[in-house]
Structures are given as C-alpha cells and as structure tokens.
Motif scaffolding. Structure first.
Motif, PDB file in Angstrom:
ATOM      1  N   GLY A  78     -33.390 -19.395  -7.890  1.00 42.17           N
ATOM      2  CA  GLY A  78     -34.666 -19.302  -7.194  1.00 42.17           C
ATOM      3  C   GLY A  78     -34.583 -19.549  -5.703  1.00 42.17           C
ATOM      4  N   GLU A  79     -33.385 -19.471  -5.163  1.00 44.24           N
ATOM      5  CA  GLU A  79     -33.214 -19.627  -3.715  1.00 44.24           C
ATOM      6  C   GLU A  79     -31.855 -19.082  -3.297  1.00 44.24           C
ATOM      7  N   PRO A  80     -31.714 -18.764  -2.004  1.00 42.28           N
ATOM      8  CA  PRO A  80     -30.463 -18.173  -1.545  1.00 42.28           C
ATOM      9  C   PRO A  80     -29.314 -19.180  -1.541  1.00 42.28           C
ATOM     10  N   MET A  85     -26.888 -14.055   9.523  1.00 39.59           N
ATOM     11  CA  MET A  85     -27.308 -14.545  10.840  1.00 39.59           C
ATOM     12  C   MET A  85     -28.755 -14.140  11.114  1.00 39.59           C
ATOM     13  N   LYS A  86     -29.136 -12.941  10.707  1.00 38.77           N
ATOM     14  CA  LYS A  86     -30.512 -12.474  10.919  1.00 38.77           C
ATOM     15  C   LYS A  86     -31.486 -13.397  10.176  1.00 38.77           C
ATOM     16  N   GLN A  87     -31.164 -13.739   8.921  1.00 38.59           N
ATOM     17  CA  GLN A  87     -32.029 -14.630   8.146  1.00 38.59           C
ATOM     18  C   GLN A  87     -32.086 -16.015   8.795  1.00 38.59           C
ATOM     19  N   ALA A  88     -30.951 -16.488   9.276  1.00 39.18           N
ATOM     20  CA  ALA A  88     -30.905 -17.807   9.922  1.00 39.18           C
ATOM     21  C   ALA A  88     -31.770 -17.812  11.183  1.00 39.18           C
ATOM     22  N   GLU A  89     -31.687 -16.746  11.966  1.00 37.11           N
ATOM     23  CA  GLU A  89     -32.498 -16.643  13.185  1.00 37.11           C
ATOM     24  C   GLU A  89     -33.984 -16.593  12.848  1.00 37.11           C
ATOM     25  N   GLU A  90     -34.340 -15.835  11.812  1.00 38.57           N
ATOM     26  CA  GLU A  90     -35.743 -15.748  11.400  1.00 38.57           C
ATOM     27  C   GLU A  90     -36.251 -17.120  10.942  1.00 38.57           C
ATOM     28  N   LYS A  91     -35.439 -17.820  10.185  1.00 29.25           N
ATOM     29  CA  LYS A  91     -35.830 -19.150   9.706  1.00 29.25           C
ATOM     30  C   LYS A  91     -35.971 -20.107  10.895  1.00 29.25           C
TER      31      LYS A  91
END
Length: 129
Positions: A78-80, A85-91
């Motif tokens: 239920g989680e990554p 890097m794109k996901q990290a930047e968005e977060k």
C-alpha cells in the motif's frame, strides 16, 4: 581485513557493488514498511500469493527484483518502496507548500494575539498549563 579478502573485493566490478547496495536498500525499505505496519513476511507472502520461504529468501538482500515484482510488492504494502527523482521533487515541493502555509497560519495567529494584547509566549504557556 586480510589482504586476500581486500584484493578479492577490489576485483568486483563497480556496477555489481552498486547493484548489491540497491538490492539491500530495497530489502531494507520493505522490512521497514512491514515493521511500521506491524505486518509479517507471512502476511506479505499471502498478499503476493507466494510462499513464506520465497519472501524470506527475498529479504536476505540479494534477490534481483524486477520492476514488475516491485510494483506488486508496492501494491501489497500500500505504499512505494522505490521513488524516482521526479516523485521525490514533487513530494518535497508539496511538503514545502504545507510548511509555507503553516508558517503563514502561525504568523496570522501571532498577529491576532498581539492585536488582542497577548504575547505569543504567554499564549503557548497558558495552553500548556
């Protein structure tokens, strides 16, 4: 460390060392999520329709996970377990916006309290009493 062992390590290609490091990182992340969710490897195995023994082998840190297997594990947990890097930047950007909003709210509260003749330090002391 013995010279023979050190020489053996030096012969291992850098990409193999990096691969092993990444595999251990993935395994550590899975184990952290299981612990945080109070889930057992047996429960994960059931969700993945795998044997407990197979999951146990994976958790030794040397299983070469495919992207498909990682996706299945992420769904089961239920989680990554990996992040781009794109996901990290968005977060990061999302967290920064939340912090900016909280900071704005804090300054508005501080301004309101001062208008009412209350020092913010006195207010927090009264709230903690």
């Amino acid at each position: 460390m013995s010279n023979l062992f050190r020489k053996s390590l030096e012969k291992i290609p850098e990409e193999k060392k990096l691969l092993v490091e990444k595999l251990f990182d993935i395994t550590d992340q899975i184990l952290d999520i299981l612990e945080r969710k109070n889930m057992t490897q047996k429960e994960l195995a059931a969700r993945l329709q795998k044997s407990e023994g197979e999951i146990s082998k994976w958790m030794k840190g040397t299983h070469n996970f495919t992207e498909e297997t990682i996706a299945k594990i992420e769904l089961a947990l239920g989680e990554p377990i990996t992040i781009t890097m794109k996901q990290a930047e968005e977060k990061y950007n999302g967290l920064m916006k939340k912090m900016e909003e909280k900071d704005r709210q804090f300054h508005n509260l501080e301004k309101f309290l001062k208008q009412k003749g209350i020092e913010p330090g006195e207010y927090s002391y009264a709230m903690s009493a």
